[in-house]
Design an enzyme around this catalytic site. Structure first.
Site, mmCIF file in Angstrom:
data_model
loop_
_atom_site.group_PDB
_atom_site.id
_atom_site.type_symbol
_atom_site.label_atom_id
_atom_site.label_comp_id
_atom_site.label_asym_id
_atom_site.label_seq_id
_atom_site.Cartn_x
_atom_site.Cartn_y
_atom_site.Cartn_z
ATOM 1 N N GLU A 56 0.864 -1.168 0.000
ATOM 2 C CA GLU A 56 0.000 0.000 0.000
ATOM 3 C C GLU A 56 0.912 1.232 0.000
ATOM 4 O O GLU A 56 1.808 1.332 0.843
ATOM 5 C CB GLU A 56 -0.888 0.008 1.255
ATOM 6 C CG GLU A 56 -1.820 1.188 1.218
ATOM 7 C CD GLU A 56 -2.769 1.290 2.402
ATOM 8 O OE1 GLU A 56 -2.741 0.426 3.283
ATOM 9 O OE2 GLU A 56 -3.524 2.281 2.414
ATOM 10 N N ARG A 60 5.325 -12.836 9.673
ATOM 11 C CA ARG A 60 6.008 -11.558 9.441
ATOM 12 C C ARG A 60 7.444 -11.637 9.917
ATOM 13 O O ARG A 60 7.742 -12.357 10.860
ATOM 14 C CB ARG A 60 5.354 -10.448 10.258
ATOM 15 C CG ARG A 60 3.989 -10.066 9.895
ATOM 16 C CD ARG A 60 3.472 -9.018 10.870
ATOM 17 N NE ARG A 60 3.998 -7.706 10.555
ATOM 18 C CZ ARG A 60 3.458 -6.903 9.636
ATOM 19 N NH1 ARG A 60 2.390 -7.283 8.977
ATOM 20 N NH2 ARG A 60 3.976 -5.727 9.397
ATOM 21 N N LYS A 84 4.915 0.558 9.409
ATOM 22 C CA LYS A 84 4.937 1.844 8.703
ATOM 23 C C LYS A 84 4.366 2.957 9.565
ATOM 24 O O LYS A 84 4.854 4.077 9.547
ATOM 25 C CB LYS A 84 4.113 1.744 7.419
ATOM 26 C CG LYS A 84 4.914 1.266 6.236
ATOM 27 C CD LYS A 84 4.091 1.325 4.973
ATOM 28 C CE LYS A 84 3.213 0.122 4.842
ATOM 29 N NZ LYS A 84 2.544 0.001 3.543
HETATM 30 P P1 ATP Z 1 2.930 -2.204 8.029
HETATM 31 O O1 ATP Z 1 2.404 -3.089 9.099
HETATM 32 O O2 ATP Z 1 4.358 -1.814 8.205
HETATM 33 O O3 ATP Z 1 2.042 -1.036 7.747
HETATM 34 P P2 ATP Z 1 1.670 -3.515 5.883
HETATM 35 O O4 ATP Z 1 1.480 -4.963 5.938
HETATM 36 O O5 ATP Z 1 0.477 -2.692 6.169
HETATM 37 O O6 ATP Z 1 2.925 -3.124 6.754
HETATM 38 P P3 ATP Z 1 1.732 -3.360 3.052
HETATM 39 O O7 ATP Z 1 2.167 -2.236 2.199
HETATM 40 O O8 ATP Z 1 0.317 -3.722 3.059
HETATM 41 O O9 ATP Z 1 2.237 -3.023 4.520
HETATM 42 O O10 ATP Z 1 2.642 -4.633 2.778
HETATM 43 C C1 ATP Z 1 2.946 -5.133 1.505
HETATM 44 C C2 ATP Z 1 3.305 -6.584 1.624
HETATM 45 O O11 ATP Z 1 4.421 -6.743 2.494
HETATM 46 C C3 ATP Z 1 2.175 -7.374 2.226
HETATM 47 O O12 ATP Z 1 2.018 -8.561 1.487
HETATM 48 C C4 ATP Z 1 2.619 -7.649 3.622
HETATM 49 O O13 ATP Z 1 2.098 -8.857 4.080
HETATM 50 C C5 ATP Z 1 4.146 -7.695 3.470
HETATM 51 N N1 ATP Z 1 4.789 -7.331 4.730
HETATM 52 C C6 ATP Z 1 4.608 -6.202 5.453
HETATM 53 N N2 ATP Z 1 5.324 -6.241 6.585
HETATM 54 C C7 ATP Z 1 5.993 -7.423 6.590
HETATM 55 C C8 ATP Z 1 6.902 -8.063 7.495
HETATM 56 N N3 ATP Z 1 7.267 -7.487 8.625
HETATM 57 N N4 ATP Z 1 7.389 -9.279 7.157
HETATM 58 C C9 ATP Z 1 7.036 -9.861 6.008
HETATM 59 N N5 ATP Z 1 6.180 -9.321 5.118
HETATM 60 C C10 ATP Z 1 5.658 -8.119 5.395
HETATM 61 MG MG MG Z 2 -1.195 -3.812 4.762
#
Ligand code: ATP
Ligand code: MG
Length: 552
Positions: free
Chosen positions: A34, A260, A270
């Protein structure tokens, strides 16, 4: 372990089985960020996994921006994400994709569900919706608007689209099961009213699909074979499947979840990273202390070291925390092998070699790298006045201190052995200069009198060197799990995470070196020019990492 006999992770096993049985003809994955922030080390793991699987199985990986929430998203983030993915060494298949590319299709599918009697416009407020939803232990109850006729729903949904209702006045929801043990299945929201302009679609829409209604359908449109996400989406999987079963989609993707990546002494969220940026605790998303890809790049991490770290972290379904020292290990390993050597004195102390003629200079030759002939040679001007590090001189010391001591000898790296005679002090008693002598004929040789030097220190010519600024970084947080134990994560900030040294002296070659060169400053660590603040007139080096793990 070599690539060949490395055991398969659980997703690789699934893929190999799918290829074997023919359920899947071509592996197609996607990385779906995102664009509401910069990518961090956790995302790197997802990138390495998704692009890595596509590569390993001769498939393709898409980059799809999951942009269903225009109020938090921005083109700045889209651009940084593209740059980070490329920098990590990956190329997405074809054009960049956006969930917003599918808004027309999703809208049609919403109408399709209404026509099937599987979606309705609900006028409950957000709070009422929450109340009606029940809890994990208590079933929900049906919305009073659930029985609206198809015609009425079509008309109301059209009015939603035309902007005739205020935000929050109503939403479009699926008709599934308000008593379902999985809360995600209790009539989830498909569309909300948001009177916000979107970075891709402008003002075309004032209703936006939910993550759940957009994600799996995006996968289906792109014929994703394995839709890989993190474990918090496990609970959404039945809903993911429900949409795929209940819509006329062109493909039937499956979702798989892995745990994760968490790293101690670090935050991978983020939202929290944004707070550090917004509250100016750090110098932007790419501050070299940030666990963002851009921060790590600026600090001097290499794509290879980050990929290696992600591979070492493994792909599992059990939550765990990876030790940050693993990351420090992978970058040290890469730079030890590949970084040319240089000398840079961080806290200069002048040494006058009293028996060396004032007008004489010599050029010492040093290898670019101790075991990489391809990295060439360095020419080091040598003269009567040199700088050594303040930490490398003491008036007296015990045997463990293998540096320069009055009346004792030390070797200057790639040059003479010297012996110290006198410490010159200012009126406050601070040592401001050291007088010493060279031992003749000791370049690359032991002294004729047999009295060897105990240690080796680095130095630069006082006449011919380059001024530079060096920034030393420590961990941003002092606790393994920042914010644990009911504290805010901001309370775990390390007040000493940045030390700026402004009067460092580097060997002259640094002045003309390529900006992108990673150096080992001998005895000090690995350094990389700061892309924001370094210029030919004012060199600024970031310490990527020290030579060994000294963190306590
Ligand atoms: P955050 O929790 O930091 O906001 P998010 O999951 O909301 O992260 P996205 O932009 O939706 O951020 O993530 C893009 C992809 O990266 C998704 O498929 C998510 O599952 C993966 N991802 C995000 N954080 C991690 C992590 N700590 N380890 C592995 N994969 C991750
Ligand atoms: Mg997300």
């Amino acid at each position: 372990m070599s690539e060949v006999n490395k055991p398969l992770n659980f997703i690789e096993k699934i893929i190999e089985e799918d290829l074997r049985t023919g359920r899947v003809k071509e592996v197609r994955t996607r990385f779906p960020p995102e664009p509401n922030g910069y990518l961090h080390i956790g995302h790197a793991k997802s990138i390495v996994l998704n692009f890595g699987l596509a590569k390993k199985y001769g498939g393709k990986c898409n980059l799809r921006f999951d942009d269903t929430n225009p109020t938090k998203e921005d083109m700045e983030f889209v651009d940084s994400i593209k740059e980070d993915v490329r920098w990590l060494g990956f190329q997405w298949d074809g054009d960049i994709k956006y969930s917003s590319d599918y808004f027309d299709q999703l809208y049609e599918w919403a109408i399709y569900l209404i026509k099937q009697g599987k979606a309705y416009v609900c006028d409950l407020s957000q709070e009422e919706t929450r109340e009606y939803r029940g809890t994990l232990t208590k079933p929900g109850k049906p919305s009073p608007y659930r029985n609206r006729s198809i015609e009425e729903n079509l008309e109301l949904f059209e009015k939603m689209r035309r902007g005739e209702f205020e935000e929050g006045a109503c939403s479009l929801r699926a008709i599934i099961d308000m008593a379902h043990p999985n809360m995600q299945m209790r009539d989830p929201v498909l569309y909300r009213i948001k009177k916000a302009s979107h970075h891709q679609t402008g003002d075309k829409w004032c209703i936006y699909p939910s993550y759940d209604f957009a994600h799996g359908q995006g996968d289906a449109i792109e014929c994703i074979s394995h839709s890989i996400c993190t474990l918090e989406f496990e609970e959404h999987r039945p809903l993911y499947d429900w949409f795929i079963e209940n819509l006329p989609v062109p493909c039937t993707p499956h979702q798989y979840e892995f745990s994760r990546l968490n790293v101690n002494y670090t935050i991978t969220s983020k939202r929290k990273l944004k707070q550090l940026v917004d509250e100016k605790v750090v110098d932007g998303w790419d501050d070299p202390r940030m666990p963002t890809i851009s921060g790590m790049r600026r600090r001097g991490f290499t794509p290879k070291s980050i990929r290696k770290f992600c591979e070492l972290a493994g792909v599992t379904r059990t939550d765990g925390v990876v030790d940050v020292s693993t990351l420090e290990f992978t970058i040290r390993e890469d730079l030890n092998e590949n970084a040319p050597r240089a000398m840079c004195v961080l806290h200069p102390l002048k040494v006058v070699l009293t028996n060396y003629p004032e007008d004489k200079t010599e050029t010492m030759i040093a290898p670019g790298h101790p075991n990489r002939d391809d990295l060439g040679e360095r020419k080091l001007p040598f003269g009567r006045d040199i700088f050594i590090d303040q930490d490398d001189f003491r008036e007296s010391a015990n045997k463990k201190y293998k540096r320069l001591v009055l009346g004792k000898r030390v070797r200057l790296r790639n040059a003479y052995i010297i012996e110290a005679d006198e410490a010159i002090k200012d009126e406050d008693g601070n040592i401001v200069e050291v007088h010493a002598r060279i031992i003749e004929d000791t370049v690359g040789k032991n002294p004729a009198d047999g009295i060897k030097a105990k240690g080796v220190i680095h130095w630069v010519s006082a006449k011919e060197n380059v001024d530079c600024e060096v920034r030393l970084y420590d961990r941003l947080f002092t606790e393994p799990e920042p914010g644990a134990g009911g504290k805010g994560f901001m309370e775990s900030l390390n007040p000493n995470s940045l030390t700026v040294l402004t009067s460092c002296k580097g060997e002259i070659g640094l002045a003309t070196a390529d900006k992108e060169t990673h150096f080992q400053f001998e005895r000090e660590g690995y350094f990389y020019q700061d892309c924001k603040h370094s210029s030919p007139d004012h060199l600024v080096f970031n310490r990527t990492i020290g030579l060994r793990d000294t963190w306590k």
